[in-house]
Design an enzyme around this catalytic site. Structure first.
Site, short mmCIF file in Angstrom:
data_model
loop_
_atom_site.label_atom_id
_atom_site.label_comp_id
_atom_site.label_asym_id
_atom_site.label_seq_id
_atom_site.Cartn_x
_atom_site.Cartn_y
_atom_site.Cartn_z
N ARG A 15 0.84 -1.20 0.00
CA ARG A 15 0.00 0.00 0.00
C ARG A 15 0.88 1.26 0.00
O ARG A 15 2.07 1.20 0.29
CB ARG A 15 -0.89 0.02 1.26
CG ARG A 15 -2.01 -0.98 1.23
CD ARG A 15 -2.73 -1.06 2.57
NE ARG A 15 -1.94 -1.74 3.57
CZ ARG A 15 -2.32 -1.96 4.83
NH1 ARG A 15 -3.50 -1.52 5.23
NH2 ARG A 15 -1.54 -2.60 5.68
N LYS A 75 2.01 1.62 7.49
CA LYS A 75 2.32 0.76 8.64
C LYS A 75 3.20 1.48 9.66
O LYS A 75 3.79 2.52 9.37
CB LYS A 75 3.02 -0.52 8.17
CG LYS A 75 2.12 -1.50 7.47
CD LYS A 75 0.83 -1.81 8.22
CE LYS A 75 1.02 -2.70 9.44
NZ LYS A 75 -0.29 -2.97 10.10
N TYR A 94 -0.66 4.07 10.88
CA TYR A 94 -1.04 3.06 11.88
C TYR A 94 0.17 2.85 12.79
O TYR A 94 1.30 2.69 12.31
CB TYR A 94 -1.38 1.73 11.21
CG TYR A 94 -2.72 1.72 10.51
CD1 TYR A 94 -3.90 1.89 11.22
CD2 TYR A 94 -2.80 1.55 9.14
CE1 TYR A 94 -5.13 1.89 10.59
CE2 TYR A 94 -4.03 1.54 8.49
CZ TYR A 94 -5.19 1.71 9.22
OH TYR A 94 -6.40 1.72 8.60
N HIS A 96 -0.31 1.01 16.34
CA HIS A 96 -0.55 -0.20 17.15
C HIS A 96 0.49 -0.32 18.26
O HIS A 96 1.23 -1.32 18.34
CB HIS A 96 -0.55 -1.46 16.25
CG HIS A 96 -1.63 -1.42 15.21
ND1 HIS A 96 -2.97 -1.48 15.52
CD2 HIS A 96 -1.57 -1.28 13.85
CE1 HIS A 96 -3.68 -1.40 14.41
NE2 HIS A 96 -2.87 -1.26 13.39
N GLU A 118 -5.36 4.31 14.07
CA GLU A 118 -6.33 3.39 14.68
C GLU A 118 -6.96 3.94 15.97
O GLU A 118 -7.89 3.33 16.49
CB GLU A 118 -5.69 2.01 14.95
CG GLU A 118 -4.70 1.94 16.10
CD GLU A 118 -3.29 2.40 15.71
OE1 GLU A 118 -3.10 2.89 14.59
OE2 GLU A 118 -2.40 2.29 16.58
N ASP A 270 -2.68 -7.41 15.20
CA ASP A 270 -1.98 -6.12 15.23
C ASP A 270 -2.12 -5.44 16.59
O ASP A 270 -1.37 -4.52 16.91
CB ASP A 270 -2.45 -5.20 14.10
CG ASP A 270 -3.95 -4.99 14.08
OD1 ASP A 270 -4.65 -5.62 14.89
OD2 ASP A 270 -4.42 -4.20 13.25
N1 LIG Z 1 -4.51 -8.02 10.84
C1 LIG Z 1 -4.87 -7.00 10.07
O1 LIG Z 1 -4.35 -6.81 8.98
C2 LIG Z 1 -5.96 -6.06 10.53
C3 LIG Z 1 -6.58 -5.17 9.63
C4 LIG Z 1 -7.63 -4.36 10.09
C5 LIG Z 1 -8.01 -4.43 11.43
N2 LIG Z 1 -7.36 -5.28 12.27
C6 LIG Z 1 -7.72 -5.42 13.69
O2 LIG Z 1 -8.95 -6.12 13.84
C7 LIG Z 1 -9.45 -5.84 15.15
C8 LIG Z 1 -10.95 -5.55 15.07
O3 LIG Z 1 -11.15 -4.31 14.40
P1 LIG Z 1 -12.61 -3.71 14.17
O4 LIG Z 1 -12.45 -2.53 13.29
O5 LIG Z 1 -13.56 -4.78 13.78
O6 LIG Z 1 -12.97 -3.19 15.63
P2 LIG Z 1 -14.43 -2.79 16.15
O7 LIG Z 1 -14.21 -1.86 17.30
O8 LIG Z 1 -15.31 -2.39 15.02
O9 LIG Z 1 -15.01 -4.17 16.69
C9 LIG Z 1 -14.47 -4.87 17.78
C10 LIG Z 1 -15.61 -5.60 18.45
O10 LIG Z 1 -15.03 -6.45 19.47
C11 LIG Z 1 -15.99 -6.52 20.50
N3 LIG Z 1 -15.35 -7.08 21.70
C12 LIG Z 1 -14.49 -6.49 22.56
N4 LIG Z 1 -14.12 -7.39 23.51
C13 LIG Z 1 -14.75 -8.56 23.20
C14 LIG Z 1 -14.76 -9.87 23.79
N5 LIG Z 1 -14.05 -10.14 24.88
N6 LIG Z 1 -15.54 -10.84 23.19
C15 LIG Z 1 -16.24 -10.56 22.08
N7 LIG Z 1 -16.28 -9.34 21.48
C16 LIG Z 1 -15.53 -8.37 22.04
C17 LIG Z 1 -16.50 -5.09 20.63
O11 LIG Z 1 -17.75 -5.04 21.32
C18 LIG Z 1 -16.61 -4.69 19.16
O12 LIG Z 1 -17.92 -4.91 18.63
C19 LIG Z 1 -8.59 -4.67 15.67
O13 LIG Z 1 -7.60 -5.15 16.55
C20 LIG Z 1 -7.95 -4.13 14.42
O14 LIG Z 1 -6.72 -3.44 14.69
C21 LIG Z 1 -6.34 -6.07 11.84
#
Ligand SMILES: NC(=O)c1ccc[n+]([C@@H]2O[C@H](COP(=O)([O-])OP(=O)(O)OC[C@H]3O[C@@H](n4cnc5c(N)ncnc54)[C@H](O)[C@@H]3O)[C@@H](O)[C@H]2O)c1
Length: 359
Positions: A15, A75, A94, A96, A118, A270
């Protein structure tokens, strides 16, 4: 302001933090934009396209960091990039930081003002700069999980959607936010049996409506997870507590409950990962196995589809880049994680054990 856009150097990251449209909007209002030669190549954007909108192309990252006042990236900065930061730089990317005390300390030492995509919140407390990449990662999570379930790749050898007369696979999505919703969209489209767990009941109500009752929504408790793990073929971890390290929703002990060669996709990697046995992986080597369960833990999932992700990301970040260029970091107080040699985000300070000082 002088805005710099270096080439991303994290492995398998294609990206870029700005498109020619962003250059145009910034230069139209009098800012200067410096783009590293080749920065857009991974996203099929040529240097000439940036130049046509008023950017200056510089030969290397050193020149971009030297020239710019604000560095816009995708990143978290790699060590060589941290070494290039000055105390008068604004870094917008980002970060993290919660699971990474070493990076946090090095940014504190740089003296730069570091704004994390984020943790930027809108007026309703949502995360507008995380959402577009979460949409992409959620969709990839199900695709990648389906692929890793194939026998030659080490999976159980089950087709997500089944066929007439043969039951589909069971997909359990823990965390029903943006990632969870998008993972569910694809899982439903592939005709799997889908469960989505969340601790926020209001969110479960929204999911029930958004997905027209085609998934089972479940309140996320330890017992509910324990009861679903033995049924699951694919588990997608997508929980988030804003700014904080991810909580473990599947402990090492609970892996024993899972079927042999089932697949875990930890999208929350992340933020440190939401399965105890997770560790970050890359697109070139995305999986490893623990106790017979495949783990897919790619920390930059959207990096694999840059032609989608670069535009999705920059559509969301550009208005903030314009605001910061005009007003400085105070335009996005919720995003400022490190400033003046201090940690300025409470959740980051708590997770890294460093002192919190309000920005
Ligand atoms: N690996 C990657 O490339 C990548 C890319 C984008 C996002 N992410 C990560 O994905 C994760 C989720 O992002 P998002 O945008 O969906 O966040 P979000 O805030 O939209 O959703 C997170 C959800 O988790 C729920 N939650 C919190 N604790 C919980 C638990 N113990 N049990 C069940 N649910 C619980 C919250 O109520 C919320 O609805 C983040 O850590 C984000 O950084 C990673």
């Amino acid at each position: 302001m002088k805005v710099g856009v270096p080439t991303e150097i994290k492995p398998d990251e294609y990206r870029v933090a700005m498109t020619p449209a962003g250059v145009r909007d910034l230069t139209d209002v009098g800012h200067e934009v410096y783009v590293q030669a080749g920065a857009g190549e991974g996203s099929a954007i040529a240097d000439a396209e940036y130049e046509a909108q008023g950017a200056q192309i510089l030969p290397d990252a050193g020149a971009v960091f030297a020239e710019a006042e604000m560095i816009v990236k995708v990143k978290e900065p790699q060590p060589v990039e941290v070494g290039r930061l000055r105390s008068d730089h604004i870094l917008f990317t980002y970060l993290h930081l919660a699971p990474d005390p070493a990076l946090t300390r090095s940014l504190v030492e740089s003296g730069a003002t570091c704004i994390a995509y984020e943790t930027v919140e809108d007026e309703r407390g949502r995360l507008p700069l995380l959402a577009p990449m979460s949409e992409v990662a959620g969709k990839i999570a199900t695709q990648a999980g389906a692929f890793m379930l194939e026998k030659p790749l080490g999976g159980r050898g089950i087709l997500l959607g089944g066929v007439p007369g043969v039951a589909p696979a069971t997909v359990v999505i823990i965390g029903g936010g943006v990632v969870g919703l998008n993972a569910a969209f694809i899982a439903i489209g592939m005709e799997a049996e889908v469960f989505v767990l969340d601790r926020n009941i209001e969110r479960l109500r929204e999911l029930d409506v958004a997905l027209s009752g085609r998934v089972s929504t479940v309140f996320s408790s330890s017992l509910a997870i324990e009861e679903l793990l033995p049924r699951a073929d694919l588990v997608i971890g997508a929980v988030l507590v804003h700014g904080a390290k991810a909580p473990y929703v599947v402990t090492r002990e609970r892996l024993k409950l899972m079927k042999r060669h089932a697949v875990l996709v930890d999208v929350s990697i992340d933020q440190g990962g939401c399965f105890e046995t997770s560790r970050p992986t890359t697109h070139s080597d995305p999986t490893f196995e623990v106790d017979g369960v495949t783990h897919y833990c790619v920390a930059n999932m959207p990096g694999a589809v840059p032609i989608t992700s670069t535009y999705a990301l920059t559509n969301a970040t550009l208005p903030y880049v314009l605001e910061i260029a005009k007003h400085g970091p105070s335009a996005v107080p919720s995003g400022v994680n490190v400033a003046n040699g201090r940690v300025t985000h409470p959740a980051v300070a708590q997770a890294t054990g460093l002192e919190f000082v309000p920005a």
